[in-house]
Design an enzyme around this catalytic site. Structure first.
Site, PDB file in Angstrom:
ATOM      1  N   HIS A  24       0.690  -5.251   8.029  1.00 20.37           N
ATOM      2  CA  HIS A  24       2.364  -6.056   8.287  1.00 20.37           C
ATOM      3  C   HIS A  24       2.516  -6.144   9.617  1.00 20.37           C
ATOM      4  CE1 HIS A  24       3.440  -5.606   4.100  1.00 20.37           C
ATOM      5  NE2 HIS A  24       4.774  -6.649   4.375  1.00 20.37           N
ATOM      6  N   SER A 117       0.774  -0.741   5.973  1.00 17.15           N
ATOM      7  CA  SER A 117       1.870  -0.680   6.893  1.00 17.15           C
ATOM      8  C   SER A 117       0.939  -0.484   8.354  1.00 17.15           C
ATOM      9  CB  SER A 117       2.616   0.591   6.688  1.00 17.15           C
ATOM     10  OG  SER A 117       3.315   0.785   7.787  1.00 17.15           O
ATOM     11  N   GLU A 302       2.347 -12.327  -0.703  1.00 15.59           N
ATOM     12  CA  GLU A 302       1.755 -10.822   0.028  1.00 15.59           C
ATOM     13  C   GLU A 302       1.126 -10.320  -1.226  1.00 15.59           C
ATOM     14  OE1 GLU A 302       4.175  -9.086   2.718  1.00 15.59           O
ATOM     15  OE2 GLU A 302       5.742 -10.134   2.408  1.00 15.59           O
ATOM     16  N   TYR A 345       5.936 -10.621  -3.396  1.00 14.83           N
ATOM     17  CA  TYR A 345       5.058  -9.784  -3.227  1.00 14.83           C
ATOM     18  C   TYR A 345       3.940  -9.887  -4.664  1.00 14.83           C
ATOM     19  CZ  TYR A 345       6.120  -7.149   0.675  1.00 14.83           C
ATOM     20  OH  TYR A 345       6.604  -7.014   1.998  1.00 14.83           O
TER      21      TYR A 345
END
Length: 544
Positions: A24, A117, A302, A345
């Site tokens: 991300h 992340s 995503e 997502y």
């Protein structure tokens, strides 16, 4: 990471590289108020500068002057220029890197980033410093206290640089070792599909359907990269009566929607909301690109790590099984995420059962991933067989260009205190102790300016660091550099008077010498008056 290196066939020179890696762009937290390309932008900047330096066999530094004390005396006579008019293209000629079409392009593309992340140290409670509750990403039931930490914690900018450097370093390794030349067909398949209420056939011939788009309470909880609010937590599958009433004021979900989305509780039934136009897309573009044995899947969302893995494996199996030998184990499939449009997502069925943030943001229900796999397999089969993709009649996205609401007001007309010009200095660079700035110092200057939204200076720059070389001032850094900060704000004395501050964190590679800070901007005297452009430079200072 997958890297595709581009080489000019005539000259043999490298002209670019695209890499795909999932993480991300959230190294910069919501506390950051500066526009940034985040870690992907940092990686691209580092890569392009690296390539330029090895191609020219030089760096951006220049020979170091031998007598700093003489320079310190010299700069005291070089004062700020004051604001001066210029034209709309002037700032482009002051870019440290010239946009003449010959620049190497280093692109760091996104992939199945859904649950990846860059804040790799983990998530911690801001009140206690202890790790967050793993199941709900909260602290004592409060998600606002649970925040991820990047490798440069607590410095967001340092974290961004580190994650960018890691991607850059891997890209350099792959770039320098790339030997496999892509040969074969260049091909593509592209269709629009309605993902709302699509029939999907699972293994075993079981048939299910997707749902109209909806978001669950886990969406409102946010993530450790950006916590939500209002008491929601990841994993919530129920909504209290207060929030049901708030939801129903916007749109009460149909019973069909409630049943279809389970175990997600419907917090916002966006797929059933059409005023002033559809709140979420129903018709999505999906696309396969082929460059020899490299297959690129363009996905408008995503995907999580496992969702992406399943999609890649399914498409590769379809190609290999039906391609008559054109595709084999060396066929490489990558996912280009967030492409062509955006539809939140895509989680796996198992992840959907848990209703964490990514699952609560999977719009079209528990079988969303299966729908993507089914439709991409149709495209892959058409490509393998050399057939056209079947485009359902009348399925194309609506043209909303004349309907989109514009909520951001135009900038107010700009004003100045009496006797001042746009580009004049308000606060000049302060001479440091010893008379010269060192590496890591932050010389800064504040200018009387105007609203930066008058003109975004595309392909230009708001801020420049100039270095005196002989009798000429040469741009050496601009607002595309991580070391240079451009900060705009309204002056406290007026709603219409702007201030622009330029800060330069002197990098380790900066040469000793004489520098100054330059600002570019644009102003409007009235709402509908023409834009006027200006520039101004600070007094000179030395770096040693």
């Amino acid at each position: 990471m997958t890297l595709l290196k581009f080489v000019d066939n005539a000259s043999g020179k490298s002209i670019g590289a695209f890499s795909w890696y999932a993480t991300h762009g959230t190294s910069m937290s919501r506390d950051n108020k500066l526009i940034s390309g985040d870690n992907k932008g940092a990686a691209a900047r580092f890569f392009e500068d690296w390539f330029t330096s090895i191609e020219s066999n030089s760096s951006r530094s220049v020979p170091t002057p031998s007598n700093i004390s003489k320079l310190i005396k010299k700069v005291r006579s070089i004062k700020a220029t004051g604001g001066k008019p210029c034209d709309s293209s002037t700032s482009r000629s002051f870019k440290a890197r010239k946009s003449d079409g010959s620049q190497f392009v280093g692109a760091f593309c996104q992939s199945n980033v859904g649950d990846v992340s860059p804040n790799v140290l983990g998530a911690f409670c801001t009140d206690s410093g202890k790790p967050c509750d793993l199941n709900h990403s909260s602290c004592h039931g409060d998600v606002t206290l649970c925040k991820g930490r990047g490798p440069g914690y607590p410095d967001d900018i340092l974290s961004t640089k580190i994650i960018g450097e890691r991607q850059f370093n891997k890209a350099v390794d792959l770039f320098m070792s790339a030997t496999k030349e892509l040969t074969g067909k260049v091909d593509y398949r592209h269709v629009y599909q309605n993902f709302s209420e699509m029939e999907v056939e699972l293994s075993g011939k079981t048939k299910v359907r997707t749902c109209p788009a909806a978001l669950g309470p886990g969406f409102a909880a946010g993530t450790t990269d950006g916590p939500g609010m209002f008491g929601f937590q990841q994993g919530d599958t129920e909504i209290n009566e207060l929030w049901k009433k708030v939801r129903d004021l916007l749109k009460e979900p149909s019973q069909l929607q409630v049943e279809c989305q389970k175990p997600k509780a419907v917090l916002l039934s966006s797929g059933e909301m059409f005023e002033p136009y559809a709140w979420t897309p129903e018709i999505l573009p999906i696309q396969i690109l082929r460059l020899g044995k490299l297959i690129i899947l363009s996905v408008p969302g995503e995907l999580t790590t496992m969702a992406g893995r399943r999609l890649r494996e399914a498409v590769k199996e379809t190609l290999v099984s039906n391609g008559g030998g054109e595709f084999d184990d060396e066929t490489h499939v990558v996912i280009a995420g967030l492409t062509n449009t955006y539809s939140q997502y895509v989680a796996t069925f198992e992840e959907y059962e848990q209703q964490r943030y990514e699952a609560a943001s999977t719009l079209y229900g528990p079988h969303t991933l299966s729908a993507y796999i089914q439709e991409f397999n149709h495209l892959a089969l058409a490509m393998a067989k050399g057939r056209s993709a079947l485009q359902p009649a009348d399925w194309s996205p609506p043209d909303l260009s004349l309907k989109v609401l514009r909520l951001l007001a135009d900038p107010f007309p700009d004003s100045l205190p009496g006797g001042k010009k746009f580009g004049d200095i308000k606060q000049d660079v302060s001479e440091p102790k010893g008379g010269s700035f060192k590496k890591g110092d932050r010389p800064s200057a504040t200018f009387w300016s105007a609203n930066a939204r008058n003109d975004l200076l595309t392909e230009g720059t708001f801020a420049v660091v100039e270095m005196l070389q002989g009798q000429r001032w040469i741009p050496v850094y601009d607002d595309d550099d991580f070391c240079l900060y451009f900060k705009w704000k309204l002056d406290n004395s007026s709603l219409y008077t702007s201030l622009a501050t330029i800060e330069w964190e002197v990098p380790e590679e900066a040469s000793s010498g004489v520098y100054r800070l330059r600002h570019f901007g644009s102003s409007k005297k009235a709402q509908h008056s023409p834009i006027e452009y200006f520039t101004g430079a600070s007094s000179a200072f030395t770096v040693s």
